[in-house]
Motif scaffolding. Structure first.
Motif, PDB file in Angstrom:
ATOM      1  N   GLN A  47       3.809  -7.059 -30.377  1.00  0.00           N
ATOM      2  CA  GLN A  47       2.737  -6.600 -29.492  1.00  0.00           C
ATOM      3  C   GLN A  47       1.486  -7.421 -29.709  1.00  0.00           C
ATOM      4  O   GLN A  47       0.963  -7.487 -30.818  1.00  0.00           O
ATOM      5  CB  GLN A  47       2.461  -5.126 -29.754  1.00  0.00           C
ATOM      6  CG  GLN A  47       1.490  -4.497 -28.769  1.00  0.00           C
ATOM      7  CD  GLN A  47       1.508  -2.981 -28.881  1.00  0.00           C
ATOM      8  OE1 GLN A  47       2.559  -2.362 -28.922  1.00  0.00           O
ATOM      9  NE2 GLN A  47       0.327  -2.393 -28.943  1.00  0.00           N
ATOM     10  N   ASP A  48       1.028  -8.061 -28.629  1.00  0.00           N
ATOM     11  CA  ASP A  48      -0.188  -8.869 -28.694  1.00  0.00           C
ATOM     12  C   ASP A  48      -1.373  -8.029 -28.212  1.00  0.00           C
ATOM     13  O   ASP A  48      -1.207  -7.046 -27.492  1.00  0.00           O
ATOM     14  CB  ASP A  48      -0.030 -10.115 -27.814  1.00  0.00           C
ATOM     15  CG  ASP A  48      -1.066 -11.174 -28.125  1.00  0.00           C
ATOM     16  OD1 ASP A  48      -1.685 -11.084 -29.195  1.00  0.00           O
ATOM     17  OD2 ASP A  48      -1.257 -12.077 -27.297  1.00  0.00           O
ATOM     18  N   TYR A  49      -2.564  -8.447 -28.607  1.00  0.00           N
ATOM     19  CA  TYR A  49      -3.779  -7.710 -28.258  1.00  0.00           C
ATOM     20  C   TYR A  49      -4.821  -8.659 -27.670  1.00  0.00           C
ATOM     21  O   TYR A  49      -4.775  -9.868 -27.887  1.00  0.00           O
ATOM     22  CB  TYR A  49      -4.368  -7.017 -29.495  1.00  0.00           C
ATOM     23  CG  TYR A  49      -3.465  -5.974 -30.101  1.00  0.00           C
ATOM     24  CD1 TYR A  49      -3.536  -4.647 -29.685  1.00  0.00           C
ATOM     25  CD2 TYR A  49      -2.542  -6.307 -31.078  1.00  0.00           C
ATOM     26  CE1 TYR A  49      -2.715  -3.678 -30.233  1.00  0.00           C
ATOM     27  CE2 TYR A  49      -1.699  -5.349 -31.635  1.00  0.00           C
ATOM     28  CZ  TYR A  49      -1.792  -4.040 -31.201  1.00  0.00           C
ATOM     29  OH  TYR A  49      -0.966  -3.093 -31.738  1.00  0.00           O
ATOM     30  N   ARG A  50      -5.739  -8.098 -26.933  1.00  0.00           N
ATOM     31  CA  ARG A  50      -6.882  -8.854 -26.437  1.00  0.00           C
ATOM     32  C   ARG A  50      -8.147  -8.220 -26.985  1.00  0.00           C
ATOM     33  O   ARG A  50      -8.265  -6.987 -27.039  1.00  0.00           O
ATOM     34  CB  ARG A  50      -6.904  -8.877 -24.911  1.00  0.00           C
ATOM     35  CG  ARG A  50      -6.816  -7.516 -24.256  1.00  0.00           C
ATOM     36  CD  ARG A  50      -6.730  -7.628 -22.754  1.00  0.00           C
ATOM     37  NE  ARG A  50      -6.522  -6.329 -22.132  1.00  0.00           N
ATOM     38  CZ  ARG A  50      -6.398  -6.147 -20.825  1.00  0.00           C
ATOM     39  NH1 ARG A  50      -6.457  -7.186 -20.017  1.00  0.00           N
ATOM     40  NH2 ARG A  50      -6.208  -4.946 -20.332  1.00  0.00           N
ATOM     41  N   VAL A  51      -9.074  -9.042 -27.375  1.00  0.00           N
ATOM     42  CA  VAL A  51     -10.307  -8.571 -28.009  1.00  0.00           C
ATOM     43  C   VAL A  51     -11.487  -8.913 -27.107  1.00  0.00           C
ATOM     44  O   VAL A  51     -11.643 -10.061 -26.670  1.00  0.00           O
ATOM     45  CB  VAL A  51     -10.501  -9.204 -29.401  1.00  0.00           C
ATOM     46  CG1 VAL A  51     -11.800  -8.721 -30.023  1.00  0.00           C
ATOM     47  CG2 VAL A  51      -9.314  -8.877 -30.298  1.00  0.00           C
ATOM     48  N   HIS A  52     -12.306  -7.905 -26.814  1.00  0.00           N
ATOM     49  CA  HIS A  52     -13.510  -8.116 -26.017  1.00  0.00           C
ATOM     50  C   HIS A  52     -14.653  -7.381 -26.697  1.00  0.00           C
ATOM     51  O   HIS A  52     -14.740  -6.153 -26.666  1.00  0.00           O
ATOM     52  CB  HIS A  52     -13.313  -7.597 -24.587  1.00  0.00           C
ATOM     53  CG  HIS A  52     -14.523  -7.797 -23.712  1.00  0.00           C
ATOM     54  ND1 HIS A  52     -14.927  -9.046 -23.275  1.00  0.00           N
ATOM     55  CD2 HIS A  52     -15.415  -6.909 -23.197  1.00  0.00           C
ATOM     56  CE1 HIS A  52     -16.010  -8.910 -22.532  1.00  0.00           C
ATOM     57  NE2 HIS A  52     -16.327  -7.629 -22.474  1.00  0.00           N
ATOM     58  N   GLU A  55     -14.107  -4.072 -28.661  1.00  0.00           N
ATOM     59  CA  GLU A  55     -12.923  -3.390 -28.157  1.00  0.00           C
ATOM     60  C   GLU A  55     -11.668  -4.210 -28.399  1.00  0.00           C
ATOM     61  O   GLU A  55     -11.660  -5.433 -28.230  1.00  0.00           O
ATOM     62  CB  GLU A  55     -13.059  -3.117 -26.659  1.00  0.00           C
ATOM     63  CG  GLU A  55     -14.192  -2.159 -26.309  1.00  0.00           C
ATOM     64  CD  GLU A  55     -14.233  -1.861 -24.822  1.00  0.00           C
ATOM     65  OE1 GLU A  55     -13.462  -2.487 -24.070  1.00  0.00           O
ATOM     66  OE2 GLU A  55     -15.038  -1.011 -24.414  1.00  0.00           O
ATOM     67  N   VAL A  56     -10.603  -3.546 -28.799  1.00  0.00           N
ATOM     68  CA  VAL A  56      -9.294  -4.174 -28.971  1.00  0.00           C
ATOM     69  C   VAL A  56      -8.302  -3.399 -28.110  1.00  0.00           C
ATOM     70  O   VAL A  56      -8.151  -2.187 -28.274  1.00  0.00           O
ATOM     71  CB  VAL A  56      -8.847  -4.163 -30.442  1.00  0.00           C
ATOM     72  CG1 VAL A  56      -7.469  -4.797 -30.580  1.00  0.00           C
ATOM     73  CG2 VAL A  56      -9.865  -4.896 -31.316  1.00  0.00           C
ATOM     74  N   ARG A  57      -7.631  -4.094 -27.207  1.00  0.00           N
ATOM     75  CA  ARG A  57      -6.703  -3.432 -26.298  1.00  0.00           C
ATOM     76  C   ARG A  57      -5.353  -4.155 -26.299  1.00  0.00           C
ATOM     77  O   ARG A  57      -5.259  -5.315 -26.655  1.00  0.00           O
ATOM     78  CB  ARG A  57      -7.277  -3.424 -24.874  1.00  0.00           C
ATOM     79  CG  ARG A  57      -8.597  -2.682 -24.737  1.00  0.00           C
ATOM     80  CD  ARG A  57      -9.106  -2.750 -23.316  1.00  0.00           C
ATOM     81  NE  ARG A  57     -10.382  -2.055 -23.159  1.00  0.00           N
ATOM     82  CZ  ARG A  57     -11.050  -2.004 -22.005  1.00  0.00           C
ATOM     83  NH1 ARG A  57     -10.575  -2.623 -20.946  1.00  0.00           N
ATOM     84  NH2 ARG A  57     -12.199  -1.348 -21.940  1.00  0.00           N
ATOM     85  N   GLU A  58      -4.339  -3.419 -25.868  1.00  0.00           N
ATOM     86  CA  GLU A  58      -3.016  -4.027 -25.742  1.00  0.00           C
ATOM     87  C   GLU A  58      -3.051  -5.112 -24.669  1.00  0.00           C
ATOM     88  O   GLU A  58      -3.706  -4.968 -23.647  1.00  0.00           O
ATOM     89  CB  GLU A  58      -1.983  -2.967 -25.378  1.00  0.00           C
ATOM     90  CG  GLU A  58      -1.787  -1.896 -26.440  1.00  0.00           C
ATOM     91  CD  GLU A  58      -0.802  -0.829 -26.012  1.00  0.00           C
ATOM     92  OE1 GLU A  58      -0.462  -0.796 -24.825  1.00  0.00           O
ATOM     93  OE2 GLU A  58      -0.370  -0.039 -26.864  1.00  0.00           O
ATOM     94  N   SER A  59      -2.322  -6.182 -24.920  1.00  0.00           N
ATOM     95  CA  SER A  59      -2.286  -7.286 -23.971  1.00  0.00           C
ATOM     96  C   SER A  59      -0.896  -7.462 -23.378  1.00  0.00           C
ATOM     97  O   SER A  59      -0.693  -7.309 -22.187  1.00  0.00           O
ATOM     98  CB  SER A  59      -2.729  -8.582 -24.649  1.00  0.00           C
ATOM     99  OG  SER A  59      -2.588  -9.681 -23.768  1.00  0.00           O
ATOM    100  N   ALA A  60       0.084  -7.791 -24.225  1.00  0.00           N
ATOM    101  CA  ALA A  60       1.432  -8.058 -23.728  1.00  0.00           C
ATOM    102  C   ALA A  60       2.423  -8.001 -24.872  1.00  0.00           C
ATOM    103  O   ALA A  60       2.043  -8.019 -26.049  1.00  0.00           O
ATOM    104  CB  ALA A  60       1.480  -9.437 -23.063  1.00  0.00           C
TER     105      ALA A  60
END
Length: 265
Positions: A47-52, A55-60
């Motif tokens: 599970q990859d994540y995206r960081v903004h 905030e850290v959210r699921e990506s793909a």
């Protein structure tokens, strides 16, 4: 875990590291029981994540069984196990093995019970979601990629997809008629992939793009003011002509269609 022959079992393995583990790999062994379920039947993703900002959210889900695990950062592997269509009923056992660059490997038992029943192959339900074909310049490559993506959708259980619309080539406002071109590619690929095999597996066609294209040709600022096209006296007969031609095209394709998206505002 429990499953039926032909079913796909999805489970996750979480990793919470208290030190840097380095390069880590997860492997699934074959499952042995009344028969053998090959290790190759297991697909592994991380599970990859995206960081903004904060905030850290699921990506793909990345199709790989290898991941670099850092101290204090929890990670998650997803395993997708395909039970063979002819798997005999009974209990199966195997092993999950988590190896790390820094430290000893960890093995976990894997137990599966296969029930003596058969899943219905063609469900009388439309399962799906919005789909936009990828923008691949080469037509042959684009067709190949779409076919592969539709095949994957069918594999995860989808029975319906978005089939698209047409392309407005010209309008004749005084006559209330339009010249429209329809592309059969998505319809043919969806049918070949196994979508719409039951009359209740309703596909989704769309007319929003053509509706707006008609409005733009009437010089209506539909993008800035959606809905304003409904007030133009020339719009309705043009759209109805499109709708009649689209309905005839849909009928010729032989796929059940239950939803045509017209306006989203």
């Amino acid at each position: 875990f429990t499953a039926a022959p032909g079913q796909r079992v999805v489970f996750r393995l979480g990793v919470t590291p208290f030190e840097d583990l380095g390069k880590c790999t997860l492997k699934v062994s074959e499952l042995k029981g009344p028969a053998e379920i090959p290790a190759a039947n297991a697909r592994i993703y991380f599970q990859d994540y995206r960081v903004h900002g904060s905030e850290v959210r699921e990506s793909a889900l990345i199709p790989s069984n290898t991941l670099h695990v850092e101290k204090g950062i929890s990670s998650c592997f997803w395993v997708w196990l395909k039970i063979p269509d002819d798997a005999p009923a009974g209990g199966y056992t195997g092993t999950l093995t988590f190896t790390r660059e820094n430290g000893a490997a960890t093995s976990l038992p894997l137990k599966l019970k296969v029930y003596p029943l058969k899943l219905e192959e063609i469900l009388p339900l439309p399962f799906g979601m919005y789909y936009s074909p990828p923008n691949v310049p080469d037509p042959a490559q684009r067709k190949r990629v779409i076919a592969e993506q539709l095949a994957f959708m069918r594999e995860v259980g989808f029975s319906a997809t978005t089939l698209g619309s047409g392309r407005i080539k010209d309008i004749k406002e005084k006559q209330g008629t339009i010249d429209v071109e329809f592309d059969k590619t998505m319809w043919e690929l969806a049918r070949a992939a196994g979508f719409g095999r039951h009359p209740a597996q309703l596909q989704m066609a769309t007319s929003l793009g053509c509706a707006r294209a008609i409005a733009r040709r009437l010089e209506i600022r539909v993008d800035q003011n959606p809905g304003s096209e409904m007030e133009h006296p020339g719009y309705k007969p043009l759209y109805l002509d499109f709708a009649r031609k689209f309905a005839a095209f849909i009928k010729d394709q032989g796929l059940p269609v239950g939803d045509i998206s017209t306006m989203e505002e």
